[in-house]
Scaffold this active site. Sequence first.
Site, PDB file in Angstrom:
ATOM      1  N   SER A 151     -13.578 -10.402  46.241  1.00 57.79           N
ATOM      2  CA  SER A 151     -13.067  -9.036  46.279  1.00 57.79           C
ATOM      3  C   SER A 151     -13.930  -7.993  45.585  1.00 57.79           C
ATOM      4  CB  SER A 151     -11.653  -8.985  45.703  1.00 57.79           C
ATOM      5  OG  SER A 151     -10.761  -9.660  46.557  1.00 57.79           O
ATOM      6  N   LYS A 191     -10.354  -0.418  39.006  1.00 53.86           N
ATOM      7  CA  LYS A 191      -9.421  -0.933  40.000  1.00 53.86           C
ATOM      8  C   LYS A 191      -8.017  -0.908  39.429  1.00 53.86           C
ATOM      9  CE  LYS A 191      -8.858  -5.071  42.943  1.00 53.86           C
ATOM     10  NZ  LYS A 191      -9.484  -6.367  43.298  1.00 53.86           N
ATOM     11  N   SER A 218     -10.607  -6.943  47.808  1.00 55.32           N
ATOM     12  CA  SER A 218      -9.539  -6.023  47.470  1.00 55.32           C
ATOM     13  C   SER A 218      -9.986  -4.871  46.571  1.00 55.32           C
ATOM     14  CB  SER A 218      -8.410  -6.790  46.770  1.00 55.32           C
ATOM     15  OG  SER A 218      -8.881  -7.382  45.562  1.00 55.32           O
TER      16      SER A 218
END
Length: 466
Positions: A173, A79, A149
């Site tokens: 997330s 990420k 996210s």
Amino acid sequence: MQPYELSLAAAADEIQARRLSPVELVDSVLNRIEQTEPHLQAYVTVTAERARVAARDAEREVAAGHLRGPLHGIPVALKDLIDVAGVATTASSRVRADHRADADSAVAARLAAAGTALVGKTHTHEFAYGLTTPQTNNAWDLERVAGGSSGGSAVAVAAGAATFALGTDTGGSIRVPAALNGVVGLKPTYGLVPRHGVTSLSWTLDHVGPLTRTVEDAALAMSVLAGHDPRDPASLSLPPVDYRPTPGTDLTGLRVGVPRNYYFDHVDPEVEVAVRTAVAQLETLGATLVEVETPMTRYVQATQWGLMVPEATAYHERTLRSDPGQYGADVRILLEAGALMSAGDYLRAQRARTLMRQAWLRMLDEVDVVAAPTVPATAVRSEQKTISWADGTSESVSDAYVRLSAPADITGVPALSVPVGRDRAGMPIGMQLLGRPLTEAVLLRVGHAYERTAPAHSFAPAAVAL
């Protein structure tokens, strides 16, 4: 089967047996990225040459008999909050467009030492402040949200554009996009995986964890990721653990808590049926089902926002003052709202968290795991802003997705999301397993037992329509 379709565990076995070279595996994944990326938009940065160098190094080491472990030669995506020396960390924001990390984060360093090959950095909702990742499309339906996210990481894994990936979880997330894309997502116990070198959203809620094809894959990743790092003040100092579950499926003696409140309220009927069917499957494997009362549910969202919003604003205070126009409108509004919260509000949220954690630990003394939906609805269409329920009420998509995942972040307990089927539109459904702090091995054992006896279609890599 193409190499990119292999799970981490299967690829590791093939590499160890020298039936598959790391170079073949990395090339297959990079080709898959090239094929899918115009449609999925999972990646901010693709580090193809870096990955090929790592793969060639791994191939030489394996050929010489120097296998570093099951992650050696495995393609991984991170990420885009997670620092890797010399690679951009943009947090999917114009604020960080020119930022390059000077050093590896703790988790990136551990993955590199394990011999992984970094194939790229994946999109996040800007600064992880949202639950849809609007830049990225769902791996099963390009017109639906990826979840956030860590949406880019989940989509990459689901589509075969990474063998596994790392995400972060502050309000759900990791687990939300895992559920919406049909992959496994593990939010570890707070402090178990160090966050040094990871861009913060809310430092008392942030967690780092893996997104994988299978539960066994998550266990292999956790065996490398977990461990103390003095640079993270919350990092726990504990002896190493081998998280890999045993191959058996017998759950005799295990107590599975089934919430009688909150977790099945305002949940899509197809999600409820799939999760309750999965819970029944745990019972057939020998587990005992126990009804539990989820404590302090009326305070969950107020506590989550009361902690996260002011902490996020404090992190961004300088840039928010100097150049607010660089933020997307949705994130800027939340950051500005945080500046209006009082110290008293923040302290009340901290007190509520303490009481909630104590109440949750008492509940978890009654059972070994709690089984519940990960999210109340499957992936909505990209333009959809609200979800309506049968009783005539509605809530925003973000509120709906965070509602069932936030308690584990507030209390710091571990939570594992596993796929348990699909709805009539073909969209994945996730069940989360929650446990007492530091019981990741128990959650992984339960998830693995379920996975071995569940319909295989639930866990197949997503077939992206190209």
